[in-house]
Enzyme design. Structure first.
Site, PDB file in Angstrom:
ATOM      1  CB  CYS A   1     -13.073  14.737 -83.891  1.00 55.35           C
ATOM      2  SG  CYS A   1     -12.656  13.436 -82.717  1.00 55.35           S
TER       3      CYS A   1
ATOM      4  CG  ASP B   1     -17.259  35.143 -65.273  1.00 55.36           C
ATOM      5  OD1 ASP B   1     -18.012  36.129 -65.103  1.00 55.36           O
ATOM      6  OD2 ASP B   1     -17.361  34.089 -64.623  1.00 55.36           O
ATOM      7  CB  SER B   2     -16.816  39.776 -63.233  1.00 52.24           C
ATOM      8  OG  SER B   2     -17.489  38.803 -62.447  1.00 52.24           O
TER       9      SER B   2
ATOM     10  CG  ASP C   1     -19.587  29.666 -69.656  1.00 45.80           C
ATOM     11  OD1 ASP C   1     -20.684  30.156 -69.318  1.00 45.80           O
ATOM     12  OD2 ASP C   1     -18.720  29.353 -68.828  1.00 45.80           O
TER      13      ASP C   1
ATOM     14  CB  CYS D   1     -17.351  11.750 -83.710  1.00 40.38           C
ATOM     15  SG  CYS D   1     -16.277  13.170 -83.437  1.00 40.38           S
TER      16      CYS D   1
ATOM     17  CB  CYS E   1     -13.722   9.698 -84.023  1.00 42.79           C
ATOM     18  SG  CYS E   1     -14.408  10.002 -82.387  1.00 42.79           S
TER      19      CYS E   1
ATOM     20  CG  HIS F   1     -14.608  12.573 -78.967  1.00 41.40           C
ATOM     21  ND1 HIS F   1     -15.260  12.322 -80.160  1.00 41.40           N
ATOM     22  CD2 HIS F   1     -15.540  12.410 -77.995  1.00 41.40           C
ATOM     23  CE1 HIS F   1     -16.517  12.016 -79.910  1.00 41.40           C
ATOM     24  NE2 HIS F   1     -16.709  12.055 -78.607  1.00 41.40           N
TER      25      HIS F   1
HETATM   26 ZN   LIG Z   1     -14.582  12.293 -82.174  1.00 41.37          ZN
END
Ligand SMILES: [Zn+2]
Length: 361
Positions: free
Chosen positions: A299, A90-91, A259, A297, A302, A328
């Protein structure tokens, strides 16, 4: 040269692939924000292991610290921060202006005070794109003028005029560059800003000056205007939008790229994103909850740890709590985009969005 292929369409939602400098990322795409080249609490390779293909860093912050020369000596931004995939920068125009120097915006550029030694630094649009290019970014964002919300019509008009003028000068530098429209929530000004940028012609088209306090329905109307005016065959990017519901609403309006620091910042403040909505991990009632943060989830946070344990880490100020929450939340956002792409591919994005929004309280 940026290539953008649209693979599937479902209503106004699209699945695409953006390709730049031999690197690819699938869209709809969420980019974690690495303002200073770091995702805080995580190493960059951990985000790559999650599947992330792009991040956005901030040229202004990197110029302040550690400085362009240090990054150049370190082999350029990819090597310096160990991120081999796509890097947007980003600028930093948003930060320069937010720092309270809007009286120093002229047609020529922005004057702002250095964070490090207080010296006034002048930054023209050309210098800004050259900075992003010299850092080694794959994709630069135009220097734009984003007024605060609410802003009067004269300020909005001036921001559109300056943004268009600067956009032309950014384009003339000749890098892979996305422009950014302004115009607040004024229909005519937003449409004019988008049209003027399309006339200049860019590799990608961002929408700026939204998600800064305006009502949601006004923001969505601006996305509809951008969707009308911006070319269908180029990537569209709304800057700074990160809540899961807002992202899905934007995907359904033809936006491809997002973003936000939303998932990482929330994680550090103990707010966990789950398929049932936001969960405050410090809540005393979680002390005896031995289930995962989010049952759907997969991940590492989790798979391996309970809500009770992570609640305990937060209440004991253990740094690993911030890490597990960040792992997570970023995994959750990655899966949100992956599920969106699958739903678009199977032609059921609207029903996917409705069911997500319904469950996400
Ligand atoms: Zn998770």
């Amino acid at each position: 040269m940026i290539n953008f292929d649209i693979k599937e369409e479902d209503g106004r939602a699209r699945n695409g692939c953006i390709e730049v400098n031999g690197k690819k990322a699938l869209t709809p795409l969420f980019m974690p924000v690495a303002t200073r080249g770091s995702l805080r609490t995580l190493s960059n390779e951990e985000a790559i292991e999650m599947g992330y293909e792009a991040i956005i860093a901030n040229a202004y912050h990197l110029l302040m610290k550690p400085g362009l020369e240090v990054i150049k000596k370190g082999g350029g931004i990819h090597r310096y921060i160990n991120w081999p995939s796509i890097i947007f920068t980003d600028s930093g125009g948003f930060q320069m202006i937010r720092a309270g120097f809007d009286q120093d915006i002229s047609l020529e550029g922005v004057n702002f005070k250095s964070e490090t030694d207080g010296k006034v630094i002048k930054m023209t649009p050309e210098e800004n794109i050259n900075l992003q290019k010299d850092l080694g970014a794959d994709i630069s964002m135009c220097l734009d003028f984003c007024p605060p919300h609410p802003a009067d019509k004269d300020t909005l008009q001036r921001s559109v005029d300056i943004t268009s003028l600067w956009a032309q000068r950014c384009k003339d530098v000749g890098h892979n560059t996305f422009c950014i429209s302004q115009g607040g929530i004024d229909d005519q000004l937003r449409a004019r800003s988008c049209r003027e940028l399309v006339e200049i012609g860019f590799d990608g088209y961002a929408i700026g000056g939204l998600s800064i306090g305006e009502p949601k329905k006004e923001m969505y109307r601006m996305l509809d205007i951008a969707d009308e005016v911006y070319p269908k065959d180029k990537p569209r990017y709304i800057m700074g939008l990160g809540s899961p519901v807002d992202i899905l609403e934007s995907v359904s309006r033809g936006i491809d790229i997002f973003d936000s620091a939303y998932p990482t910042r929330n994680a550090r403040h103990g707010t966990i994103l789950t398929s049932q909505g936001r969960l405050s991990i410090e809540n005393g009632s979680l002390k005896d909850d031995h289930g995962p943060l989010d049952g759907s989830c997969r991940c590492p946070a989790c798979e391996n740890y309970s809500r009770s344990y992570i609640n305990h880490l937060f209440r004991s100020n253990e740094l690993s709590g911030l890490r597990l929450a960040t792992i997570h939340n970023l995994s959750f956002m990655y899966r949100l985009m992956e599920d969106s792409r699958t739903a678009i591919k199977e032609g059921r994005f609207e029903s996917y969005k409705e069911s997500f929004v319904n469950d996400y309280k």
